[in-house]
Design a protein around this motif. Structure first.
Motif, PDB file in Angstrom:
ATOM      1  N   ILE A 367       0.782  -1.257  -0.011  1.00 12.97           N
ATOM      2  CA  ILE A 367       0.004  -0.017   0.193  1.00 12.97           C
ATOM      3  C   ILE A 367       0.817   1.099   0.102  1.00 12.97           C
ATOM      4  CG2 ILE A 367      -1.835   1.249   1.317  1.00 12.97           C
ATOM      5  CD1 ILE A 367      -2.792  -1.307   2.093  1.00 12.97           C
ATOM      6  N   LEU A 368       1.893   1.109   0.883  1.00  7.21           N
ATOM      7  CA  LEU A 368       2.826   2.541   0.988  1.00  7.21           C
ATOM      8  C   LEU A 368       3.764   2.494  -0.284  1.00  7.21           C
ATOM      9  CD1 LEU A 368       4.029   2.067   4.474  1.00  7.21           C
ATOM     10  CD2 LEU A 368       2.490   3.902   3.655  1.00  7.21           C
ATOM     11  N   VAL A 369       4.140   1.594  -0.830  1.00 11.38           N
ATOM     12  CA  VAL A 369       4.968   1.720  -2.324  1.00 11.38           C
ATOM     13  C   VAL A 369       3.994   2.331  -3.402  1.00 11.38           C
ATOM     14  CG1 VAL A 369       5.995   0.374  -4.111  1.00 11.38           C
ATOM     15  CG2 VAL A 369       6.513  -0.134  -1.838  1.00 11.38           C
ATOM     16  N   GLY A 370       2.653   1.571  -3.487  1.00 13.46           N
ATOM     17  CA  GLY A 370       1.629   2.143  -4.282  1.00 13.46           C
ATOM     18  C   GLY A 370       1.496   3.612  -4.187  1.00 13.46           C
ATOM     19  N   THR A 371       1.345   3.873  -3.151  1.00 15.98           N
ATOM     20  CA  THR A 371       0.762   5.362  -2.728  1.00 15.98           C
ATOM     21  C   THR A 371       2.151   6.315  -3.189  1.00 15.98           C
ATOM     22  OG1 THR A 371      -0.738   4.834  -0.677  1.00 15.98           O
ATOM     23  CG2 THR A 371       0.329   7.057  -0.970  1.00 15.98           C
ATOM     24  N   PHE A 372       3.361   5.990  -2.649  1.00 18.23           N
ATOM     25  CA  PHE A 372       4.472   6.881  -3.142  1.00 18.23           C
ATOM     26  C   PHE A 372       4.539   7.083  -4.551  1.00 18.23           C
ATOM     27  CE2 PHE A 372       6.355   5.620   1.284  1.00 18.23           C
ATOM     28  CZ  PHE A 372       6.171   6.812   1.661  1.00 18.23           C
ATOM     29  N   ILE A 373       4.458   5.933  -5.255  1.00 10.52           N
ATOM     30  CA  ILE A 373       4.347   5.948  -6.602  1.00 10.52           C
ATOM     31  C   ILE A 373       3.296   6.928  -7.195  1.00 10.52           C
ATOM     32  CG2 ILE A 373       4.303   4.620  -8.979  1.00 10.52           C
ATOM     33  CD1 ILE A 373       5.899   2.658  -7.428  1.00 10.52           C
ATOM     34  N   GLY A 374       2.190   6.755  -6.572  1.00 13.90           N
ATOM     35  CA  GLY A 374       0.944   7.285  -7.171  1.00 13.90           C
ATOM     36  C   GLY A 374       1.116   8.861  -6.952  1.00 13.90           C
ATOM     37  N   LEU A 375       1.515   9.221  -5.774  1.00 14.01           N
ATOM     38  CA  LEU A 375       1.554  10.799  -5.198  1.00 14.01           C
ATOM     39  C   LEU A 375       2.877  11.121  -6.281  1.00 14.01           C
ATOM     40  CD1 LEU A 375       1.861  10.481  -1.397  1.00 14.01           C
ATOM     41  CD2 LEU A 375       0.084  11.362  -3.148  1.00 14.01           C
ATOM     42  N   GLN A 376       3.683  10.463  -6.748  1.00 15.37           N
ATOM     43  CA  GLN A 376       4.892  11.187  -7.773  1.00 15.37           C
ATOM     44  C   GLN A 376       4.472  11.144  -9.224  1.00 15.37           C
ATOM     45  OE1 GLN A 376       7.321  12.398  -5.971  1.00 15.37           O
ATOM     46  NE2 GLN A 376       8.571  13.070  -7.734  1.00 15.37           N
ATOM     47  N   GLY A 381       1.344   9.065 -15.341  1.00 18.21           N
ATOM     48  CA  GLY A 381       2.821   8.418 -15.406  1.00 18.21           C
ATOM     49  C   GLY A 381       3.790   9.437 -15.718  1.00 18.21           C
ATOM     50  N   THR A 382       3.537  10.636 -15.803  1.00 16.08           N
ATOM     51  CA  THR A 382       4.669  11.520 -16.101  1.00 16.08           C
ATOM     52  C   THR A 382       5.398  12.323 -15.104  1.00 16.08           C
ATOM     53  OG1 THR A 382       2.952  13.536 -16.437  1.00 16.08           O
ATOM     54  CG2 THR A 382       3.447  12.150 -18.315  1.00 16.08           C
ATOM     55  N   GLY A 383       6.435  12.768 -15.310  1.00 12.26           N
ATOM     56  CA  GLY A 383       7.434  13.144 -14.300  1.00 12.26           C
ATOM     57  C   GLY A 383       8.524  12.409 -13.829  1.00 12.26           C
ATOM     58  N   ALA A 384       9.606  12.809 -13.096  1.00 11.58           N
ATOM     59  CA  ALA A 384      10.497  12.423 -12.489  1.00 11.58           C
ATOM     60  C   ALA A 384      10.495  12.265 -11.134  1.00 11.58           C
ATOM     61  CB  ALA A 384      11.755  12.944 -13.097  1.00 11.58           C
ATOM     62  N   ILE A 446       1.949 -11.108 -17.777  1.00 10.08           N
ATOM     63  CA  ILE A 446       1.065 -10.040 -17.844  1.00 10.08           C
ATOM     64  C   ILE A 446       1.363  -8.877 -16.925  1.00 10.08           C
ATOM     65  CG2 ILE A 446      -0.994 -11.591 -18.049  1.00 10.08           C
ATOM     66  CD1 ILE A 446      -1.740 -11.123 -15.176  1.00 10.08           C
ATOM     67  N   PHE A 447       2.549  -8.907 -16.211  1.00  6.60           N
ATOM     68  CA  PHE A 447       2.753  -7.797 -15.222  1.00  6.60           C
ATOM     69  C   PHE A 447       2.936  -6.624 -16.191  1.00  6.60           C
ATOM     70  CE2 PHE A 447       6.509  -5.518 -13.878  1.00  6.60           C
ATOM     71  CZ  PHE A 447       6.202  -4.940 -12.827  1.00  6.60           C
ATOM     72  N   LEU A 448       3.850  -6.393 -17.195  1.00  2.00           N
ATOM     73  CA  LEU A 448       4.154  -5.058 -17.632  1.00  2.00           C
ATOM     74  C   LEU A 448       2.852  -4.573 -18.194  1.00  2.00           C
ATOM     75  CD1 LEU A 448       7.538  -5.890 -19.352  1.00  2.00           C
ATOM     76  CD2 LEU A 448       6.800  -4.638 -17.260  1.00  2.00           C
ATOM     77  N   THR A 449       1.929  -5.303 -18.671  1.00  2.00           N
ATOM     78  CA  THR A 449       0.647  -4.913 -19.093  1.00  2.00           C
ATOM     79  C   THR A 449      -0.056  -4.553 -18.195  1.00  2.00           C
ATOM     80  OG1 THR A 449       0.679  -6.517 -20.882  1.00  2.00           O
ATOM     81  CG2 THR A 449      -1.495  -5.289 -20.696  1.00  2.00           C
ATOM     82  N   LEU A 450      -0.132  -5.084 -16.923  1.00  2.00           N
ATOM     83  CA  LEU A 450      -0.968  -4.718 -15.905  1.00  2.00           C
ATOM     84  C   LEU A 450      -0.543  -3.265 -15.259  1.00  2.00           C
ATOM     85  CD1 LEU A 450      -1.371  -7.891 -13.914  1.00  2.00           C
ATOM     86  CD2 LEU A 450      -3.246  -6.483 -15.038  1.00  2.00           C
ATOM     87  N   LEU A 451       0.931  -3.346 -15.185  1.00  2.00           N
ATOM     88  CA  LEU A 451       1.590  -2.038 -14.716  1.00  2.00           C
ATOM     89  C   LEU A 451       1.268  -0.951 -15.680  1.00  2.00           C
ATOM     90  CD1 LEU A 451       3.567  -0.585 -12.686  1.00  2.00           C
ATOM     91  CD2 LEU A 451       5.126  -1.237 -14.485  1.00  2.00           C
ATOM     92  N   CYS A 452       1.089  -1.052 -17.049  1.00  2.00           N
ATOM     93  CA  CYS A 452       0.781  -0.045 -17.906  1.00  2.00           C
ATOM     94  C   CYS A 452      -0.758   0.354 -17.602  1.00  2.00           C
ATOM     95  CB  CYS A 452       0.980  -0.516 -19.376  1.00  2.00           C
ATOM     96  SG  CYS A 452       0.779   0.777 -20.559  1.00  2.00           S
ATOM     97  N   HIS A 453      -1.512  -0.473 -17.445  1.00  2.00           N
ATOM     98  CA  HIS A 453      -3.118  -0.215 -17.371  1.00  2.00           C
ATOM     99  C   HIS A 453      -3.439   0.022 -15.860  1.00  2.00           C
ATOM    100  CE1 HIS A 453      -2.979  -2.298 -21.246  1.00  2.00           C
ATOM    101  NE2 HIS A 453      -4.084  -1.420 -21.537  1.00  2.00           N
ATOM    102  N   LEU A 454      -2.902  -0.782 -14.971  1.00  2.00           N
ATOM    103  CA  LEU A 454      -3.369  -0.249 -13.442  1.00  2.00           C
ATOM    104  C   LEU A 454      -2.642   0.866 -12.838  1.00  2.00           C
ATOM    105  CD1 LEU A 454      -4.010  -3.846 -11.960  1.00  2.00           C
ATOM    106  CD2 LEU A 454      -5.710  -2.307 -13.031  1.00  2.00           C
ATOM    107  N   ARG A 455      -1.533   1.021 -13.496  1.00  2.00           N
ATOM    108  CA  ARG A 455      -0.431   2.117 -13.044  1.00  2.00           C
ATOM    109  C   ARG A 455      -0.221   1.776 -11.440  1.00  2.00           C
ATOM    110  NH1 ARG A 455      -4.458   4.174 -16.385  1.00  2.00           N
ATOM    111  NH2 ARG A 455      -3.706   5.317 -18.150  1.00  2.00           N
ATOM    112  N   PHE A 456      -0.084   2.706 -10.519  1.00  2.00           N
ATOM    113  CA  PHE A 456       0.100   2.505  -9.178  1.00  2.00           C
ATOM    114  C   PHE A 456      -0.943   1.796  -8.531  1.00  2.00           C
ATOM    115  CE2 PHE A 456      -2.189   6.514  -9.351  1.00  2.00           C
ATOM    116  CZ  PHE A 456      -3.179   6.289  -7.966  1.00  2.00           C
ATOM    117  N   GLY A 457      -2.053   1.397  -8.947  1.00  2.00           N
ATOM    118  CA  GLY A 457      -3.031   0.625  -8.543  1.00  2.00           C
ATOM    119  C   GLY A 457      -2.641  -0.905  -8.687  1.00  2.00           C
TER     120      GLY A 457
END
Length: 523
Positions: A367-376, A381-384, A446-457
């Motif tokens: 949950i914390l990793v997803g939240t940190f990535i989502g906030l950034q 999915g843009t930004g550094a 399916i991981f990379l596809t899931l990452l692309c579609h679900l993003r930090f989710g």
């Protein structure tokens, strides 16, 4: 002490004389190296599929596409189904090999199954290291998969059957410990070979896989088969001699354990069709659910995503160049040392405690990793990523890896290997390996596809599964620490839920039921 008993969940289980001797530790250590070849390939493949010289030789179109594409979305940078399929091919091959592992282990024993696995793996490693065509490369990879599939079937079985009940958890976790050693070794190999001038370092990485394979091949020639495996093949005297040797006591002192093994062997021979009894009989429903659910859930923790794609994942999160590989080395070190915690505590605090504590830790971390990535990165999915956020992500990824390393990592192999009686143990282990390898391949695909579609989710997705599997363990998994293999089935018969589903079709049970009916009729 002879005749000692262990009080556990208000039930008494036999213990047998004998401690962990140097010989039994050596034998289990050799078998546990089977985990090393599995872990090594998981760690190596991550660096392999991101090496430019490797891509140029075998996947030139993908290499050109990566160079030409300009993608600003951090979640969708590395999506290539063809590369994912190459990575998954080993696990699919291992899944297929696991179906042949059961009759092989039953007919020739655990020892020779390990030797065959090591031989296939060494051949595959050598073919991959000298490959100049895709055909040779893929044949080598398939042979690697055959070696992995046979090894992870035979290794946990061998260790569980050789170990004294009181130390079975510790010795079996050597297998997972070796997986972590393999992953760390591969990460270090990736880091070092990336500096080779000429871009041929990946060949060294593939060739190095022959080292643990060779250790298993040579070591298996110097260890005995397990007593129960020898008994099931009619080698009674050798089985008694091996049992006396591994327990470090005289033949008379192992009589009770030997007699119980003979009884278990006779019961197993009474089962004409183990596959039918396992899948459609009523005696092993609880164990079947466990052997299907535990490897399934193990992959849905998301750990192979972290380990297999660690360099890719850290690059996606803004790390550059060597920093991503260094980060994966750090997680590898955490994995090794945290598995050592499980090694020391599994037979003291029990399987359930490690499952529940580690699962809770992993849920919070995801949950914390997803939240940190989502906030950034947000949804776009843009930004550094900033340095502070990057350090927080690495920290909680390490906390997550630590939780896995003393819970679902080692317990995921230990529990399925110890809950079955001899009659269906090898078949059940085949199911465990097959499910594990199929879902490893599926998640990797399916991981990379899931990452692309679900993003930090995506991290919340794995967190939700972790919550479900932690509840599953809390409600449905009985404690099996220090219980002899021949008596583990009694644990399920006493469990508040599973006892309602167990249909005992043994001769003793049928006789008792018949006597009960006769008594009722006479009254």
């Amino acid at each position: 002490m002879p005749g000692a008993v262990i009080v556990h969940h208000h039930a008494r289980y036999k213990t047998y004389p004998g401690d962990v001797t140097g010989f039994v530790f050596y034998s289990c250590l050799v078998a546990s190296v089977g985990g090393c070849i599995f872990g090594y390939d998981i760690g190596l493949s991550a660096g392999l599929t991101s090496t430019e010289s490797f891509l140029l030789m075998f996947f030139p179109d993908i290499y050109r596409q990566q160079k030409e594409q300009v993608i600003t979305n951090q979640y969708c940078k590395f999506d290539s189904q063809e590369l994912s399929l190459f990575g998954s091919s080993l696990f699919l091959s291992a899944a297929a090999a696991s179906l042949f592992a059961s009759p092989m282990a039953r007919a020739f024993g655990r020892k020779w199954t390990l030797f065959s696995a090591a031989s296939a793996y060494v051949t595959g490693a050598c073919m991959g290291s000298v490959a100049t065509t895709f055909t040779v490369l893929i044949i080598g990879r398939i042979l690697l998969g055959v070696g992995v599939g046979l090894c992870i079937h035979a290794s946990p079985l061998y260790i569980s059957e050789m170990a004294p009940a009181q130390q079975r958890g510790m010795l079996n976790i050597l297998f997972q410990f070796m997986i972590t050693i393999g992953i760390l070794s591969a990460s270090l190999t990736n880091y070092l070979t990336a500096r080779f001038i000429g871009g041929w370092g990946w060949r060294v990485g593939l060739a190095m896989g022959a080292v643990p394979g060779g250790i298993i091949a040579l070591g298996s020639l110097a260890i005995p088969d397990t007593p129960i495996s020898l008994l099931s093949r009619g080698e009674a005297e050798e089985a008694r001699a091996v049992l006396s040797q591994i327990r470090g006591i005289g033949p008379d002192d192992v009589r009770q354990e030997y007699d119980d093994l003979v009884s278990a062997c006779e019961d197993s021979k009474a089962v004409a069709n183990p596959w039918r009894e396992l899948l459609f009989g009523g005696r092993y429903k609880p164990q079947l659910v466990i052997s299907l659910s535990v490897p399934f859930f193990q992959q849905l923790t998301g750990i192979n995503v972290i380990m297999f794609y660690a360099p890719v994942l850290f690059k996606t999160m803004g790390f550059r160049g060597d920093a991503s590989i260094v980060s994966s080395v750090i997680t590898g070190l955490v994995n090794v040392f945290s598995t050592f915690v499980a090694l020391m505590t599994a037979d003291k605090v029990g399987r359930r405690a490690l499952f529940l504590q580690g699962g809770t830790q992993m849920i919070i971390s995801q949950i914390l990793v997803g939240t940190f990535i989502g906030l950034q990165f947000g949804l776009s999915g843009t930004g550094a990523i900033s340095e502070q956020y990057a350090m927080c992500i690495v920290l909680f990824v390490c906390v997550y890896v630590a939780g896995f390393a003393w819970s679902w990592g080692p317990m995921g192999w230990l529990i399925p290997s110890e809950v079955y009686p001899l009659a269906v143990r090898s078949q059940a282990q085949s199911i465990t390996v097959f499910v594990n390898m199929c879902f490893t391949a599926f998640i990797g695909q399916i991981f990379l596809t899931l990452l692309c579609h679900l993003r930090f989710g995506l991290f919340y997705f794995f967190g939700a599964w972790l919550l479900l599997m932690t509840v599953f363990i809390a409600v449905l998994l009985p404690e099996t620490k220090c219980v002899p293999l021949e008596e583990v089935s009694h644990v399920f018969r006493k469990h508040w839920f599973w006892r309602k589903l167990v249909v005992d079709t043994s001769a003793d049970a049928r006789g008792a039921e018949m006597r009960k009916r006769i008594a009722l009729e006479m009254s």
